[in-house]
Write a protein that holds these residues in place. Structure first.
Motif, PDB file in Angstrom:
ATOM      1  N   HIS A   1       0.851  -1.331  -0.089  1.00  0.00           N
ATOM      2  CA  HIS A   1      -0.125  -0.039  -0.069  1.00  0.00           C
ATOM      3  C   HIS A   1       0.866   1.385  -0.059  1.00  0.00           C
ATOM      4  O   HIS A   1       1.814   1.270   0.738  1.00  0.00           O
ATOM      5  CB  HIS A   1      -0.858   0.031   1.411  1.00  0.00           C
ATOM      6  CG  HIS A   1      -1.834   1.243   1.380  1.00  0.00           C
ATOM      7  ND1 HIS A   1      -2.447   1.385   2.743  1.00  0.00           N
ATOM      8  CD2 HIS A   1      -2.335   1.907   0.530  1.00  0.00           C
ATOM      9  CE1 HIS A   1      -3.242   2.514   2.395  1.00  0.00           C
ATOM     10  NE2 HIS A   1      -3.209   2.782   1.076  1.00  0.00           N
ATOM     11  N   LYS A   2       0.420   2.163  -0.799  1.00  0.00           N
ATOM     12  CA  LYS A   2       1.299   3.663  -0.544  1.00  0.00           C
ATOM     13  C   LYS A   2       0.943   4.056   0.885  1.00  0.00           C
ATOM     14  O   LYS A   2       0.019   4.035   1.348  1.00  0.00           O
ATOM     15  CB  LYS A   2       0.709   4.470  -1.841  1.00  0.00           C
ATOM     16  CG  LYS A   2      -0.594   5.172  -1.745  1.00  0.00           C
ATOM     17  CD  LYS A   2      -1.233   6.090  -2.874  1.00  0.00           C
ATOM     18  CE  LYS A   2      -2.370   6.780  -2.396  1.00  0.00           C
ATOM     19  NZ  LYS A   2      -2.680   7.863  -3.529  1.00  0.00           N
ATOM     20  N   ILE A   3       1.948   4.788   1.289  1.00  0.00           N
ATOM     21  CA  ILE A   3       1.588   5.500   2.402  1.00  0.00           C
ATOM     22  C   ILE A   3       0.668   6.614   2.380  1.00  0.00           C
ATOM     23  O   ILE A   3       0.879   7.606   1.695  1.00  0.00           O
ATOM     24  CB  ILE A   3       3.212   6.066   3.130  1.00  0.00           C
ATOM     25  CG1 ILE A   3       4.331   5.077   3.205  1.00  0.00           C
ATOM     26  CG2 ILE A   3       3.075   6.767   4.414  1.00  0.00           C
ATOM     27  CD1 ILE A   3       5.438   5.311   3.179  1.00  0.00           C
ATOM     28  N   GLU A   4      -0.392   6.550   3.298  1.00  0.00           N
ATOM     29  CA  GLU A   4      -1.301   7.454   3.514  1.00  0.00           C
ATOM     30  C   GLU A   4      -1.474   7.738   4.947  1.00  0.00           C
ATOM     31  O   GLU A   4      -1.303   6.813   5.785  1.00  0.00           O
ATOM     32  CB  GLU A   4      -2.485   6.855   3.044  1.00  0.00           C
ATOM     33  CG  GLU A   4      -2.633   6.610   1.406  1.00  0.00           C
ATOM     34  CD  GLU A   4      -3.872   6.280   0.794  1.00  0.00           C
ATOM     35  OE1 GLU A   4      -4.711   6.932   0.707  1.00  0.00           O
ATOM     36  OE2 GLU A   4      -4.221   5.102   0.311  1.00  0.00           O
ATOM     37  N   ASN A   5      -2.482   8.835   5.273  1.00  0.00           N
ATOM     38  CA  ASN A   5      -2.741   9.233   6.675  1.00  0.00           C
ATOM     39  C   ASN A   5      -4.102   8.835   6.721  1.00  0.00           C
ATOM     40  O   ASN A   5      -4.952   8.888   5.792  1.00  0.00           O
ATOM     41  CB  ASN A   5      -2.397  10.736   6.786  1.00  0.00           C
ATOM     42  CG  ASN A   5      -1.242  10.796   6.948  1.00  0.00           C
ATOM     43  OD1 ASN A   5      -0.136  10.256   7.494  1.00  0.00           O
ATOM     44  ND2 ASN A   5      -0.703  11.981   6.438  1.00  0.00           N
ATOM     45  N   GLY A   6      -4.562   8.498   7.945  1.00  0.00           N
ATOM     46  CA  GLY A   6      -6.074   8.268   8.224  1.00  0.00           C
ATOM     47  C   GLY A   6      -6.590   8.027   9.747  1.00  0.00           C
ATOM     48  O   GLY A   6      -5.699   8.668  10.457  1.00  0.00           O
ATOM     49  N   HIS A   7      -7.588   7.561  10.090  1.00  0.00           N
ATOM     50  CA  HIS A   7      -7.868   7.284  11.508  1.00  0.00           C
ATOM     51  C   HIS A   7      -7.014   6.360  12.155  1.00  0.00           C
ATOM     52  O   HIS A   7      -6.388   5.555  11.507  1.00  0.00           O
ATOM     53  CB  HIS A   7      -9.581   6.920  11.495  1.00  0.00           C
ATOM     54  CG  HIS A   7     -10.388   7.870  10.602  1.00  0.00           C
ATOM     55  ND1 HIS A   7     -10.648   9.143  10.935  1.00  0.00           N
ATOM     56  CD2 HIS A   7     -11.304   7.664   9.730  1.00  0.00           C
ATOM     57  CE1 HIS A   7     -11.444   9.706  10.259  1.00  0.00           C
ATOM     58  NE2 HIS A   7     -11.884   8.852   9.263  1.00  0.00           N
ATOM     59  N   GLU A   8      -7.078   6.511  13.532  1.00  0.00           N
ATOM     60  CA  GLU A   8      -6.132   5.628  14.247  1.00  0.00           C
ATOM     61  C   GLU A   8      -6.911   5.238  15.536  1.00  0.00           C
ATOM     62  O   GLU A   8      -7.794   5.935  16.061  1.00  0.00           O
ATOM     63  CB  GLU A   8      -5.024   6.305  14.769  1.00  0.00           C
ATOM     64  CG  GLU A   8      -4.127   6.907  13.755  1.00  0.00           C
ATOM     65  CD  GLU A   8      -3.152   5.969  13.739  1.00  0.00           C
ATOM     66  OE1 GLU A   8      -2.737   4.927  14.578  1.00  0.00           O
ATOM     67  OE2 GLU A   8      -1.966   5.877  12.587  1.00  0.00           O
ATOM     68  N   HIS A   9      -6.717   3.973  15.709  1.00  0.00           N
ATOM     69  CA  HIS A   9      -6.921   3.290  16.874  1.00  0.00           C
ATOM     70  C   HIS A   9      -6.366   1.924  17.004  1.00  0.00           C
ATOM     71  O   HIS A   9      -5.821   1.373  16.084  1.00  0.00           O
ATOM     72  CB  HIS A   9      -8.732   2.893  17.113  1.00  0.00           C
ATOM     73  CG  HIS A   9      -8.952   1.738  16.644  1.00  0.00           C
ATOM     74  ND1 HIS A   9      -9.234   1.287  15.391  1.00  0.00           N
ATOM     75  CD2 HIS A   9      -9.241   0.470  17.404  1.00  0.00           C
ATOM     76  CE1 HIS A   9      -9.380  -0.029  15.480  1.00  0.00           C
ATOM     77  NE2 HIS A   9      -9.451  -0.694  16.729  1.00  0.00           N
ATOM     78  N   GLN A  10      -6.074   1.389  18.371  1.00  0.00           N
ATOM     79  CA  GLN A  10      -5.379   0.338  18.369  1.00  0.00           C
ATOM     80  C   GLN A  10      -5.817  -0.557  19.730  1.00  0.00           C
ATOM     81  O   GLN A  10      -6.196   0.181  20.550  1.00  0.00           O
ATOM     82  CB  GLN A  10      -3.832   0.169  18.428  1.00  0.00           C
ATOM     83  CG  GLN A  10      -3.101   1.101  19.680  1.00  0.00           C
ATOM     84  CD  GLN A  10      -1.663   0.872  19.882  1.00  0.00           C
ATOM     85  OE1 GLN A  10      -1.087   1.301  18.983  1.00  0.00           O
ATOM     86  NE2 GLN A  10      -1.487  -0.060  20.827  1.00  0.00           N
TER      87      GLN A  10
END
Length: 288
Positions: free
Chosen positions: A108-117
């Motif tokens: 996958h190309k590097i992208e920004n998005g939502h976060e949780h873990q």
């Protein structure tokens, strides 16, 4: 293999041209090629066909035949798709014209998005409180079964420290979990993300099936149970460094039909989730 540099040498394949690569093997104490080595070498081969800085985000694989330690493995990469955001590769590992392993990997190309873990376990012992495999061998060598002693005697490029040490002289059923701290031997220095992912893939095939064996540990062990990895999947979440201990936290939802399923998460020591793993393995009682 004694250090991270020995491991990197094993993961570095010879380019034979036309998306075909060749690799050699090192034993980890079993008579066949270690599954983690094949996984990591296959990922290395797939990365060789990626030229647009995309990063692997998942891989899914099957172990079809045991690998021969004395013979090279040929990795054949097929470019399945190159889309606007994702690239997909299929890797086939071959020995003596027999396919021993197959893997599909998506980049996958590097992208920004939502976060949780999910959160790392906080109520467990830290590495400084625990014994490594090397420590166990040194401290309890006179008590250990020969098979376990032989396994622990193999030199590895990784330190492993189980949070709970199983007593081979007091066999009892245990919870279906396995938490192991690990750290590379030697100075890893500055590694790029693809190489870090390959090393993590190698390590991910260690320890995970212990979680599936433990609920039957009063009667089942590595001496009386035929065990082998059947499939292996990984999902890579975040960049990380190998500069401190990391935690592989695994659990097994089920064992049945001579197969055990285990899933796990790999965290940095400060709690960052970097990868998730799932594996089903053969767990066949031996007829003694």
């Amino acid at each position: 293999m004694k250090t991270i540099h020995d491991l990197i040498d094993i993961l570095t394949l010879e380019d034979k041209g036309d998306n075909v690569f060749s690799g050699v093997s090192k034993t980890i104490g079993s008579p066949n090629v270690f599954g983690g080595q094949v996984l990591a070498q296959a990922l290395h081969a797939a990365y060789k066909s990626i030229s647009n800085d995309r990063i692997v985000h998942s891989l899914h694989s099957y172990f079809l035949e045991p690998g021969n330690l004395s013979k090279p493995i040929s990795y054949q990469v097929r470019e399945m798709r190159n889309g606007g955001s994702f690239s997909t590769r299929r890797v086939t590992a071959v020995q003596d014209n027999i396919t021993i392993f197959i893997m599909a990997a998506s980049f996958h190309k590097i992208e920004n998005g939502h976060e949780h873990q999910v959160a790392i376990k906080r109520n467990i012992k830290q590495p400084e409180e625990l014994l490594s495999w090397n420590d166990m061998l040194e401290k309890f060598h006179h008590l250990l079964p020969r098979q376990m002693k032989d396994f622990l005697s193999i030199e590895r490029p990784v330190y492993f420290k189980p949070v709970e040490m199983v007593d081979p002289l007091n066999q009892k059923d245990l919870p279906a979990t396995e938490d192991v701290w690990f750290k590379l031997k030697g100075n890893a220095g500055t590694l790029d993300l693809p190489l870090k992912q390959q090393i993590l893939t190698y390590i991910s095939d260690y320890n995970i099936l212990n979680a599936a064996l433990k609920p039957n540990a009063s009667k089942a062990n590595y001496g009386n149970t035929q065990m082998a990895s059947l499939d292996h999947s990984m999902w890579f979440s975040r960049d990380f460094n190998f500069d401190d201990w990391m935690l592989f936290s695994a659990a097994s939802p089920s064992t049945s039909g001579a197969r055990g399923l285990a899933t796990g998460n790999i965290f940095t020591r400060d709690g960052k989730l970097v990868a998730s793993v799932a594996q089903e393995g053969l767990m066949r009682p031996k007829k003694l």
